[in-house]
Design an enzyme around this catalytic site. Sequence first.
Site, short mmCIF file in Angstrom:
data_model
loop_
_atom_site.label_atom_id
_atom_site.label_comp_id
_atom_site.label_asym_id
_atom_site.label_seq_id
_atom_site.Cartn_x
_atom_site.Cartn_y
_atom_site.Cartn_z
N THR A 127 49.80 -35.91 -32.35
CA THR A 127 50.51 -36.93 -31.69
C THR A 127 52.18 -37.00 -32.13
O THR A 127 51.90 -36.69 -33.42
CB THR A 127 49.97 -38.06 -31.93
OG1 THR A 127 50.75 -38.77 -30.86
CG2 THR A 127 49.97 -38.44 -33.12
N ASP A 128 52.64 -36.94 -30.97
CA ASP A 128 53.92 -37.24 -31.92
C ASP A 128 54.32 -38.64 -32.72
O ASP A 128 55.21 -39.01 -33.36
CB ASP A 128 55.15 -37.84 -30.59
CG ASP A 128 54.83 -38.17 -29.86
OD1 ASP A 128 54.00 -39.38 -30.20
OD2 ASP A 128 55.95 -38.86 -29.01
N GLU A 129 52.92 -39.83 -32.86
CA GLU A 129 53.14 -40.67 -33.52
C GLU A 129 53.44 -40.95 -35.15
O GLU A 129 53.50 -40.91 -35.76
CB GLU A 129 52.16 -41.66 -33.18
CG GLU A 129 52.74 -41.88 -31.59
CD GLU A 129 51.68 -43.28 -31.43
OE1 GLU A 129 50.60 -44.11 -32.37
OE2 GLU A 129 50.71 -43.41 -30.22
N LYS A 159 46.12 -39.85 -38.22
CA LYS A 159 46.72 -37.89 -37.55
C LYS A 159 47.25 -37.56 -38.21
O LYS A 159 46.69 -36.19 -38.44
CB LYS A 159 46.73 -38.05 -36.42
CG LYS A 159 45.86 -38.97 -35.68
CD LYS A 159 45.06 -37.75 -34.91
CE LYS A 159 45.46 -36.53 -33.93
NZ LYS A 159 44.41 -35.86 -33.63
#
Length: 328
Positions: A127-129, A159
Amino acid sequence: MWKKMVVTGGAGFIGGNFIRYMLDKYPDCRIICVDCLTYAGNLSTLSDFLGRDRFRFCKINICDRAKIDQMFEEERPEVVVHFAAESHVDRSIEDPEIFLDTNIKGTAVMMDACRKYGVRHFHQVSTDEVYGDLPLDQPDILFTEDSPLRTSSPYSSSKAGADLLVLSYYRTYNLPVTISRCSNNYGPFQLPEKLIPLMITNALAGRPLPVYGDGRNVRDWLYVEDHCRAIDLILQAGSVGEIYNIGGHCEMQNIELVRLICRELGQSEGLIIHVEDRKGHDLRYGIDASKINKELGWQPEVCFENGIRKTIRWYLENRAWWDEQISK
């Protein structure tokens, strides 16, 4: 093309759409779906494929090493696409431990099985998070694959930890891996706890539309089928050991998105209510997807205007599916 593939988390939103995409596109591909069917997994998402020779469902927790090994022994897959993860930020704030178990330990169990059984490609869906957030007043700044990891929540931290573990297995054990980091997905079969389906289902029922804070937080939106195409390309031609950002080129404030959904459904914006902001709420996400475009020729094909209308139409036509999710 791969003949036999394990997809973890395949009864979830993105994993389920990916299985549908791959089985429709590749008639010679067999997929083994591994999912423990938590609240986020729904086998009805895959009902079209149950009982077919090209599809097998295994109800297994990815942290269960013995059962994962048994499945690998039986199937001998060539490739693993790893979607399985606890992914809801709010839930991670309330209970971080399960995110650490599933997202880090579970990833290690899967990669150990890949090493043991000679899997030719392990793909980590991230994820870009993991990059944290970007300032609202500098729209020219985007996340690249070289951006530092600056996580804001237990979810994104778990992640990021999993991504680092994947890269360590590549360096230490020469496990052939790739990683993709995507922006916010939307489309069919997404649980109503997420922003877009929550707003659609609440608006259809005339319920309040809760928006965190002032609603000015910005997200980059990616139609789920475009994400599936990108992963397919990475599996076919991506470079081992590399990370690929996948973005929708569609940044929008949360409040503007909710207003758009109201307009599309003919509902009053008076349903919108502002609620206490999320702890550590990221301000803005923005993806630079130029690497996957240059190396693999990928770019999003579904513009947001068409994608959101397709998504709204799906929820209108599949009320029984999301009613069941809400009632769980």
